[in-house]
Write a protein that holds these residues in place. Structure first.
Motif, PDB file in Angstrom:
ATOM      1  N   GLN A  90       0.825  -1.203   0.000  1.00 35.60           N
ATOM      2  CA  GLN A  90       0.000   0.000   0.000  1.00 35.60           C
ATOM      3  C   GLN A  90       0.861   1.255   0.000  1.00 35.60           C
ATOM      4  O   GLN A  90       0.559   2.230  -0.707  1.00 35.60           O
ATOM      5  N   THR A  91       1.945   1.231   0.769  1.00 38.14           N
ATOM      6  CA  THR A  91       2.843   2.393   0.788  1.00 38.14           C
ATOM      7  C   THR A  91       3.483   2.606  -0.575  1.00 38.14           C
ATOM      8  O   THR A  91       3.615   3.742  -1.047  1.00 38.14           O
TER       9      THR A  91
ATOM     10  N   GLU B 111       2.183   1.838  -3.454  1.00 36.45           N
ATOM     11  CA  GLU B 111       1.145   2.413  -4.307  1.00 36.45           C
ATOM     12  C   GLU B 111       0.948   3.893  -3.997  1.00 36.45           C
ATOM     13  O   GLU B 111       0.762   4.702  -4.915  1.00 36.45           O
ATOM     14  N   ASP B 112       0.975   4.253  -2.710  1.00 40.58           N
ATOM     15  CA  ASP B 112       0.819   5.658  -2.327  1.00 40.58           C
ATOM     16  C   ASP B 112       1.958   6.500  -2.894  1.00 40.58           C
ATOM     17  O   ASP B 112       1.745   7.626  -3.357  1.00 40.58           O
TER      18      ASP B 112
ATOM     19  N   ASP C 189       1.379   6.865  -6.686  1.00 43.76           N
ATOM     20  CA  ASP C 189       0.270   7.786  -6.962  1.00 43.76           C
ATOM     21  C   ASP C 189       0.706   9.230  -6.752  1.00 43.76           C
ATOM     22  O   ASP C 189       0.407  10.110  -7.572  1.00 43.76           O
ATOM     23  N   ALA C 190       1.414   9.481  -5.643  1.00 40.26           N
ATOM     24  CA  ALA C 190       1.875  10.842  -5.343  1.00 40.26           C
ATOM     25  C   ALA C 190       2.874  11.313  -6.390  1.00 40.26           C
ATOM     26  O   ALA C 190       2.813  12.452  -6.865  1.00 40.26           O
TER      27      ALA C 190
ATOM     28  N   ARG D 122       4.402  14.705  -0.090  1.00 37.43           N
ATOM     29  CA  ARG D 122       3.063  14.418  -0.616  1.00 37.43           C
ATOM     30  C   ARG D 122       2.519  13.124  -0.005  1.00 37.43           C
ATOM     31  O   ARG D 122       1.323  13.035   0.281  1.00 37.43           O
ATOM     32  N   VAL D 123       3.376  12.143   0.192  1.00 36.55           N
ATOM     33  CA  VAL D 123       2.944  10.872   0.769  1.00 36.55           C
ATOM     34  C   VAL D 123       2.691  10.998   2.263  1.00 36.55           C
ATOM     35  O   VAL D 123       1.812  10.335   2.817  1.00 36.55           O
TER      36      VAL D 123
END
Length: 231
Positions: free
Chosen positions: A35-36, A38-39, A42-43, A64-65
């Protein structure tokens, strides 16, 4: 004997329970790490599109994350690796769009659906499309061989569809590399103008309808053989 069996069962059950707990904790850590990652991606994608590759820093991505820059380096060595991961992710998404055309048996219909899928991908995944095809390219030498191979498969699939049309006699014989690059160039030009909103002032058609008409126009002018030529 009965006492020994019960004692063994209790020890076995306890051990299995501890093993199960350990497995669940490991799975939870893996899920958190996924999940991290992916975050982070995305950021970074948002920042690359809004600020440009050159202006983005690892510190900015971390902010941003919502993590420390040091923690970010546990996931990616640098922003180039993040960029390449996003590029690879984009081609994986694009292959999903291409895969939807594989069940079409008629070679011309499949090629036309392939062209439509390219524009659909650009309109539905505009950030990935921009990163893949519109942002300044990274140094090819920095792209790992396996990533480069995966990105080439998309154009290879277009070559395959073009060869099928030629083999069926539905398209004039042509250098397949030239044909693939030519068709890709046309589609890329259409997609770029659509995404940059350069066409909105010149037509009342919706983006979806315009994409359909652009594919129809392109197929009206590619060197397909006519019935008269085939007779």
């Amino acid at each position: 004997m009965y006492i020994n069996i019960v004692h063994y069962y209790e020890r076995y059950s306890k051990g299995r329970g501890m093993e199960s707990l350990s497995t669940r904790r490991a799975q939870a850590r893996d899920e958190q790490r996924r999940q991290t990652s992916e975050d982070i991606l995305d950021a970074a994608l948002q920042l690359f599109i809004s600020e440009g590759y050159g202006a983005v820093t690892m510190r900015g991505i971390a902010a941003r994350v919502g993590c420390s820059p040091g923690n970010l380096y546990h996931y990616f060595p640098g922003k180039n690796e993040i960029f390449l991961a996003l590029r690879d992710q984009g081609f994986e998404l694009f292959r999903e769009y291409q895969a939807r055309t594989r069940d079409i048996t008629d070679s011309v219909a499949r090629l036309r659906a392939h062209a439509a899928a390219y524009l659909r991908f650009a309109m539905e995944q505009p950030r990935h499309y921009e990163l893949m095809f519109l942002m300044p390219a990274v140094d090819p030498e920095s792209i790992p061989a396996d990533m480069m191979e995966r990105s080439r498969r998309s154009l290879d699939l277009l070559r395959s569809d073009l060869r099928a049309c030629m083999a069926d006699g539905a398209m004039r014989e042509w250098d397949v590399d030239v044909a693939a690059i030519g068709m890709w160039s046309q589609l890329h030009g259409f997609a770029s103008l659509l995404l940059r909103r350069r066409l909105a002032l010149h037509t009342s058609l919706s983006d979806d309808r315009l994409a359909e008409e652009l594919v129809a126009f392109m197929f009206a002018h590619i060197p397909l053989t006519s019935k008269e030529e085939g007779s």
